[in-house]
Structures are given as C-alpha cells and as structure tokens.
Scaffold this active site. Structure first.
Site, PDB file in Angstrom:
ATOM      1  N   THR A   1     -14.763  -2.638  -7.863  1.00  0.00           N
ATOM      2  CA  THR A   1     -14.928  -2.836  -6.418  1.00  0.00           C
ATOM      3  C   THR A   1     -16.414  -3.016  -6.096  1.00  0.00           C
ATOM      4  O   THR A   1     -16.805  -3.935  -5.365  1.00  0.00           O
ATOM      5  CB  THR A   1     -14.328  -1.647  -5.631  1.00  0.00           C
ATOM      6  OG1 THR A   1     -12.988  -1.467  -6.075  1.00  0.00           O
ATOM      7  CG2 THR A   1     -14.348  -1.894  -4.133  1.00  0.00           C
TER       8      THR A   1
ATOM      9  N   LYS B   1       0.858  -1.192   0.000  1.00  0.00           N
ATOM     10  CA  LYS B   1       0.000   0.000   0.000  1.00  0.00           C
ATOM     11  C   LYS B   1       0.886   1.230   0.000  1.00  0.00           C
ATOM     12  O   LYS B   1       2.046   1.167   0.409  1.00  0.00           O
ATOM     13  CB  LYS B   1      -0.869   0.023   1.261  1.00  0.00           C
ATOM     14  CG  LYS B   1      -2.112   0.856   1.125  1.00  0.00           C
ATOM     15  CD  LYS B   1      -3.172   0.108   0.352  1.00  0.00           C
ATOM     16  CE  LYS B   1      -4.473   0.839   0.242  1.00  0.00           C
ATOM     17  NZ  LYS B   1      -5.549  -0.071  -0.180  1.00  0.00           N
TER      18      LYS B   1
HETATM   19  N1  GLU Z   1      -7.115   0.148  -3.446  1.00  0.00           N
HETATM   20  C1  GLU Z   1      -7.831  -1.038  -3.789  1.00  0.00           C
HETATM   21  C2  GLU Z   1      -7.900  -1.972  -2.592  1.00  0.00           C
HETATM   22  O1  GLU Z   1      -7.786  -1.560  -1.463  1.00  0.00           O
HETATM   23  C3  GLU Z   1      -7.300  -1.696  -5.051  1.00  0.00           C
HETATM   24  C4  GLU Z   1      -5.877  -2.140  -5.007  1.00  0.00           C
HETATM   25  C5  GLU Z   1      -5.349  -2.599  -6.363  1.00  0.00           C
HETATM   26  O2  GLU Z   1      -6.097  -2.589  -7.326  1.00  0.00           O
HETATM   27  O3  GLU Z   1      -4.169  -2.957  -6.395  1.00  0.00           O
HETATM   28  O4  GLU Z   1      -8.170  -3.132  -2.732  1.00  0.00           O
END
Ligand code: GLU
Length: 427
Positions: free
Chosen positions: A188, A104
């Site tokens: 999502t 992250k």
């Molecule tokens: N930020 C999104 C998550 O928390 C997507 C992460 C990604 O696509 O790598 O799952």
C-alpha cells in the site's frame, strides 16, 4: 435523515456519470450492493465466558470478476461503513484494471482488548460464519485496519479445514510461509509512493523542497513516511491515534519507527527518545496536523477526516489519500475551490489490492515471484494508471477524483454492457 457513508460515496458516482456515455443499466446496477451478509460470531473467551460479536461481509459488484477486499476489526464498524468500503473497492479494482469486483468485511470490536487466543477463535469463527459467501472464484478477503498476516493465515487455514483441502487463494495478505506474496506488507505504501513520485513530476516539485505531513502511523503511513524520508522529502509531522509530533526542519522517521515499535506511541517515544534532544519538536493533535502549512498532506488513518467543518482550514497544496474515504463529498467541493489537488484513495492506496492480486495469481499458478518482480510490476501499473487519470482530468477539466471515477466507470461499464443492455433487447 442520518448521515450515510454509502450515499455520500454514491455522490462521487453521480458526478462522474456526467462525463461518461453509458447505458442507464450500468448506473442502476452500481447504485446498490449485490449482497450484504450480517453474522453473529459466538466466541468462548479466555475466562470461560461467551461473547457474541457482530460481523459483516458485503459483495458490492462482481461484473469484472470475483469480489475482493479487506476485513477490518474496529469498534466503529457498521454495515453502512462496510458497504461504502465495498463500493470503493469496486472502483479501486477497476482503476488498476484488476480482474476483480469489490467487497469488504468487518467485525465490530476493539481488537486491543482481546488476547491472541481470543482473536484466533474470533477470526476462525468469522470464516465459519461466511464460508458459503467466499472462495477463490467468489470473494477473496484480505487485511485492512487492525488485521494482519497472522489473522489472514488463520482465516485461510479455517477455510481449508471446512473444504478439506488447502486453498491458499481464498485469502490474500497471508504469511509468506502460507502462500503470501513477497512485497504484500509494504504494497500500500509502495503504491502510494509511486503515485506521489509520478504526480510530483507534473508539478516540477523536487523532494528536497517538499514538506509532508502524515496522519496515521500504521502499516501504510509508517512505511510511506520512511520511503518519503529516504527519497529526500521533508516529513515534518506524523501522528497516530494518540496524537503526533511536528518539527519544522523535518523528523527522523527511521528513529521514530524504531522507537514506536518498542514503545507506546509517537508522542511518548519521540519525546522520551534520544532524537528529542536533537530536534526541536512540538506535540500536535490529529486535527492540527491536517491543518498544517505543508506541501503534501497524507491522511493515512480512517475515513471522514476532512469534512465541511475543516476543509476550509486545509493549507496543503496536494492531498494524497492513503486511507479509504478520508475526505467526504462536501469537503471535495471546498478543496477544489481552493485549488488543492486531491489524489483519490481509489488510486493512491490501490497498491495493496494490486499485490493481493499478484498473490492470488501466484497461489493459483503455484509459481512464486521475487520481490523485485512484484515491485517492478507494481511500479509499472501504479505509474501507468496515475498518468491515465491525470490525462482524463486535463482533458475533461475535472478533479482527479472525478477523473479516477470516470476511468473506473468506463471499465465497469464495458463489463456490465457486455452482458446486454436495454438497447440490445429493445431496438
Ligand atoms: N484493505 C485493502 C484496501 O482497502 C486491501 C484489500 C485487498 O488486498 O483485497 O485496499
């Protein structure tokens, strides 16, 4: 000792470990992030002044593949928060069986205070600072809270400038014209929708009889609200950071989305727009929304919304965590004792990273898929993993969260053990 999100996150790991038989090596490895980078990003502002922003990138574990996870721009970003988000990404990728570890990133700022030019310089400056830490086979950033395809496009472009060749697979969630995948922006919400549909079949609950409250009206919350509205659920409350609205007989979600896009916030648009006169509504705060007497509660904003302070007041029967970490571990126990089924973040919001994986595959093969292909694969994966977690929860008589961690741990454990454990070396 001050409250740490990462140690709270680690409690889920400790709980799940009771139900798996893995070498101690696995536990020891998963307790700590592999690498954490803190960077200062100097940015020339539009008025000529210089501001230095604080940024982070954490690679939590890469046993199953290159690390993967979004970058958030938010005033509350800290290293502790980024580490826990990277921890959750590790388990999320394993739950969906993606060949990725977890990572992250974040920058501490309020992006709404920056101009587009300043945001572009900041995004490119961030990539300059972390360029040696990322790469298509090392670590792949993506969007998260307050970042979007345009920002991902700048990041991919900056990395390509540094490397002197075009490398689309270094970042996902890009604009379609720069190698983004169809369906990534809605992934999502779509993924969460497939989980909800699968879950509801186990409770024999039809959409028309089901009331829903959604906290958060960003990319995930707003798209999911519309998907649920169109599937016949009664979405009775929605909110954004400014507050929300409630109507017992259900809200007209497409109108709220349309009005919010052209206005300032849900409360303002709903009450100034035409729908206001046709639907009896009430303004509610974010806290009140969480405590509504509804069937389904969907926290789709930030972490730590349901805690020991308010868990006892939650009246929903099912919680689907679209945000990362909206419930802390103290609240878990209270919700469980109340018989509330909590479908955890590492399953429910995994649709985003799953389509990020499809984007990475498409970038590397140079062959691009149709929207139908993306959504068909997403539905298949989300449904199958939801069913597996449901079966583990039944078999072990544990919460769905613990079941999801057990499921992920088994996959992570296999990868860590394959490199050799104490038993292999000393027997
Ligand atoms: N930020 C999104 C998550 O928390 C997507 C992460 C990604 O696509 O790598 O799952």
């Amino acid at each position: 000792m001050s409250y740490s999100l990462l140690s709270d996150a680690n409690q889920r790991l400790e709980k799940a470990l009771r139900y798996v038989s893995l070498s101690d090596d696995v536990t020891e490895r998963l307790r700590y992030p592999k690498a954490s980078l803190s960077v200062s990003i100097p940015v020339r502002m539009d008025d000529g002044s210089l501001r230095v922003f604080q940024g982070y990138r954490v690679r939590y574990d890469d046993s199953r593949g290159p690390t993967k996870g979004g970058v958030r721009f938010h005033p509350h970003v800290t290293l502790d928060e980024v580490q826990s988000l990277a921890f959750w990404m590790t388990f999320k990728c394993a739950v969906l069986n993606l060949p990725f570890g977890g990572a992250k990133g974040g920058i501490t700022l309020n992006p709404k205070e920056l101009s587009k030019f300043e945001l572009e310089r900041l995004s490119r400056g961030y990539v300059d600072a972390i360029a040696d830490f990322i790469g298509p086979d090392i670590d792949i950033p993506a969007p998260d809270v307050y970042t979007n395809p345009m920002i991902m496009g700048w990041m991919m472009d900056q990395y390509s400038i540094i490397q002197r060749k075009i490398i689309p697979a270094v970042v996902t969630g890009k604009p379609i014209s720069m190698g983004g995948s169809l369906g990534r922006e809605t992934a999502t919400a779509m993924g969460a929708f497939f989980v909800i549909q699968t879950a509801m079949t186990h409770f024999s609950q039809s959409p028309a009889q089901t009331t829903v409250a959604i906290q958060g009206f960003g990319n995930a919350g707003a798209v999911l609200a519309e998907l649920m509205f169109r599937a016949g659920y009664q979405v009775v409350a929605v909110s954004d950071s400014q507050g929300g609205v409630y109507a017992k007989q259900g809200l007209d979600i497409p109108s709220i989305r349309r009005l919010k896009d052209s206005s300032r916030g849900i409360r303002a648009v709903y009450c100034e727009g035409s729908v206001c006169s046709t639907v009896e509504h009430a303004s509610i705060t974010n806290e009140e929304l969480l405590e509504l007497d509804v069937d389904i509660l969907i926290p789709a904003a930030l972490e730590n919304q349901i805690t020991a302070e308010n868990a006892d007041k939650i009246r929903a029967r099912y919680v689907f965590e679209v945000a990362n970490g909206p419930t802390n571990s103290a609240a878990d126990a209270i919700l469980e004792a109340k018989g509330i089924h909590v479908f955890p973040d590492i399953l429910v919001n995994a649709g985003g990273v799953t389509v990020s994986y499809y984007e990475w595959v498409q970038n590397r093969s140079g062959f691009y898929w149709s929207l139908d292909e993306v959504n068909r694969r997403l539905e298949q994966s989300m449904t199958a993993e939801t069913e597996k977690i449901w079966a583990i929860a039944q078999e072990l008589s544990v919460s769905l969260r613990t079941a999801a961690y057990v499921h992920a741990l088994n996959r992570l454990g296999d990868a860590i053990q394959a490199k050799g454990t104490q038993d292999y070396y000393v027997s």
